[in-house]
Design an enzyme around this catalytic site. Structure first.
Site, PDB file in Angstrom:
ATOM      1  N   ASP A  46      18.067 -52.137  45.765  1.00 48.94           N
ATOM      2  CA  ASP A  46      17.644 -51.388  44.586  1.00 48.94           C
ATOM      3  C   ASP A  46      18.762 -50.413  44.264  1.00 48.94           C
ATOM      4  O   ASP A  46      18.997 -49.461  45.018  1.00 48.94           O
ATOM      5  CB  ASP A  46      16.333 -50.650  44.879  1.00 48.94           C
ATOM      6  CG  ASP A  46      15.832 -49.836  43.689  1.00 48.94           C
ATOM      7  OD1 ASP A  46      16.581 -49.687  42.697  1.00 48.94           O
ATOM      8  OD2 ASP A  46      14.691 -49.333  43.763  1.00 48.94           O
ATOM      9  N   TYR A  77      20.391 -47.636  25.196  1.00 53.88           N
ATOM     10  CA  TYR A  77      21.267 -48.784  25.500  1.00 53.88           C
ATOM     11  C   TYR A  77      22.706 -48.458  25.109  1.00 53.88           C
ATOM     12  O   TYR A  77      23.653 -48.687  25.877  1.00 53.88           O
ATOM     13  CB  TYR A  77      20.776 -50.024  24.746  1.00 53.88           C
ATOM     14  CG  TYR A  77      21.617 -51.262  24.966  1.00 53.88           C
ATOM     15  CD1 TYR A  77      21.337 -52.147  25.999  1.00 53.88           C
ATOM     16  CD2 TYR A  77      22.691 -51.563  24.116  1.00 53.88           C
ATOM     17  CE1 TYR A  77      22.100 -53.289  26.200  1.00 53.88           C
ATOM     18  CE2 TYR A  77      23.459 -52.701  24.310  1.00 53.88           C
ATOM     19  CZ  TYR A  77      23.167 -53.560  25.345  1.00 53.88           C
ATOM     20  OH  TYR A  77      23.931 -54.686  25.542  1.00 53.88           O
ATOM     21  N   THR A 127      21.539 -66.654  28.616  1.00 54.73           N
ATOM     22  CA  THR A 127      20.777 -66.230  29.792  1.00 54.73           C
ATOM     23  C   THR A 127      19.301 -66.566  29.566  1.00 54.73           C
ATOM     24  O   THR A 127      18.899 -66.943  28.461  1.00 54.73           O
ATOM     25  CB  THR A 127      20.898 -64.712  30.036  1.00 54.73           C
ATOM     26  OG1 THR A 127      20.261 -64.015  28.954  1.00 54.73           O
ATOM     27  CG2 THR A 127      22.355 -64.277  30.148  1.00 54.73           C
TER      28      THR A 127
END
Length: 298
Positions: free
Chosen positions: A83, A178, A213
Site C-alpha cells: 500500500d 487530477y 487499459t
C-alpha cells in the site's frame, strides 16, 4: 536473472513499477519483462474483486498475475503487496529490493488513487471530497518512493526515476485534483534533476497518450462520444516501458533529465515504436510541457 550478451553474462536490469495490479502499471511492467528486466510489481490487489470499473463491473488483475505476465514475457516478475499510502510498507519494499538484488535501475512511479467519479462531468465540489486522495497516493507516494530510490541509485552511481504523467498536467483533465497530481509529479522530475545532477541518476516525467487499459475500454463503452476512435491511436502501456528503457541509455540522457516528455515525441526521437506503429502527439490539442527552468533558489 542473467542474459547472454556476446560472450559475456550480463545481470538483468532491475525495475520497480508501482501500482501494477492492472492498468498502465501492469502494461509497463510487462514491457520491461519483454526487455528481460527483473521487475518488482506492487499493488494492493491480491484477489480479483477489489477494484471496479466506471460502470461498476469488477476489474481483473492482481500483483501475482502481473508478475507472472512479466515472467512469461521474458523477464522475471516479483509480486509485492504494498500500500503506497503506508510509508512503512514502502520502506520495507525498498529494503527487500536492496537485500535481494543489491541495486535498482529503474523506478516507475505509477501508483495512484483512482476515484470512482474521476471521469464524471461534474465540477469538483459536486464530487466526493475523497477525490483529493490522489494527492496522497499519486503525488506524496511518488515523492516517498523516489526518496528511497534516489538513496539506492546515487550510491550505485546510476538509475532512472520516471513518473507516469499526462497532458492533464497542463490542460483541464478530470478536475483539479487530477491536474494537480500530474503537474506535481512533472515538477518532481524537474526539481529532482537539479539535486541528482552529476550523480549518474536521471529523473523524467512522461506524458502518455490515451492508453489501452481495462478502465479505458470500459470508459469507451460508458462515454462512446467522448472516446470515439480512441482504440485506433491509443498507446499500449508496454510502449511506455520501452521509452523509459531507451531514455535510460540515450547518449543525451542528462539533457533529457528533468524534462516532461511527450511519449509519442520522445519515442520518435529515440526510434521506439508501439508494436511497430508511431503514435500521435496531442501537443497542439492539449498543450505543451513546461520547459526546464535553469534558475535555482536555495
Amino acid at each position: 536473472m542473467r542474459r547472454i550478451e556476446g560472450e559475456r553474462v550480463v545481470a538483468a536490469k532491475v525495475a520497480l513499477v508501482t501500482g501494477a495490479s492492472r492498468g498502465a502499471g501492469r502494461g509497463i511492467a510487462r514491457g520491461f519483462g519483454e526487455l528481460g528486466y527483473t521487475v518488482y510489481v506492487t499493488g494492493r490487489t491480491v484477489a480479483p474483486g477489489d477494484a471496479k470499473g466506471w460502470d461498476g463491473t469488477v476489474l481483473p488483475g492482481t500483483v501475482a498475475e502481473t508478475a507472472a505476465e512479466v515472467t512469461a514475457a521474458g523477464g522475471k516478475g516479483i509480486a509485492v503487496m504494498c500500500d503506497h499510502g503506508d510509508d512503512a510498507q514502502v520502506a520495507a519494499l525498498f529494503e527487500r529490493i536492496e537485500r535481494e538484488q543489491g541495486r535498482l535501475d529503474v523506478l516507475v512511479n505509477n501508483a495512484t488513487f483512482i476515484h470512482h467519479q474521476l471521469i464524471e462531468k461534474k465540477p469538483f465540489w459536486e464530487k466526493d471530497l475523497d477525490a483529493v486522495k490522489i494527492l496522497d497516493v499519486g503525488l506524496r507516494s511518488a515523492y516517498v518512493a523516489s526518496w528511497h530510490a534516489a538513496r539506492m541509485m546515487v550510491r550505485q552511481g546510476s538509475g532512472t526515476i520516471a513518473f507516469g504523467s499526462s497532458f492533464g498536467g497542463s490542460c483541464y483533465m478530470h478536475g483539479p485534483a487530477y491536474g494537480a497530481q500530474k503537474a506535481g509529479i512533472d515538477k518532481f522530475a524537474h526539481d529532482m534533476e537539479h539535486d541528482l545532477r552529476g550523480t549518474g541518476v536521471i529523473a523524467v516525467s512522461i506524458w502518455m497518450g490515451p492508453l489501452v487499459t481495462e478502465r479505458s475500454l470500459i470508459a469507451q463503452k460508458t462515454n462512446p462520444e467522448q472516446y470515439e476512435g480512441f482504440i485506433e491511436t491509443a498507446e499500449n502501456p508496454e510502449f511506455t516501458a520501452h521509452i523509459i528503457d531507451a531514455i535510460s541509455t540515450a547518449p543525451n540522457r542528462d539533457e533529457l533529465s528533468g524534462q516532461t516528455l511527450i511519449a509519442a515525441e520522445i519515442a520518435r526521437e529515440l526510434g521506439v515504436t508501439d508494436r511497430g506503429s508511431e503514435r500521435p502527439s496531442y501537443r497542439e490539442m492539449l498543450g505543451s510541457p513546461r520547459p526546464k527552468n535553469p534558475a535555482a533558489v536555495y
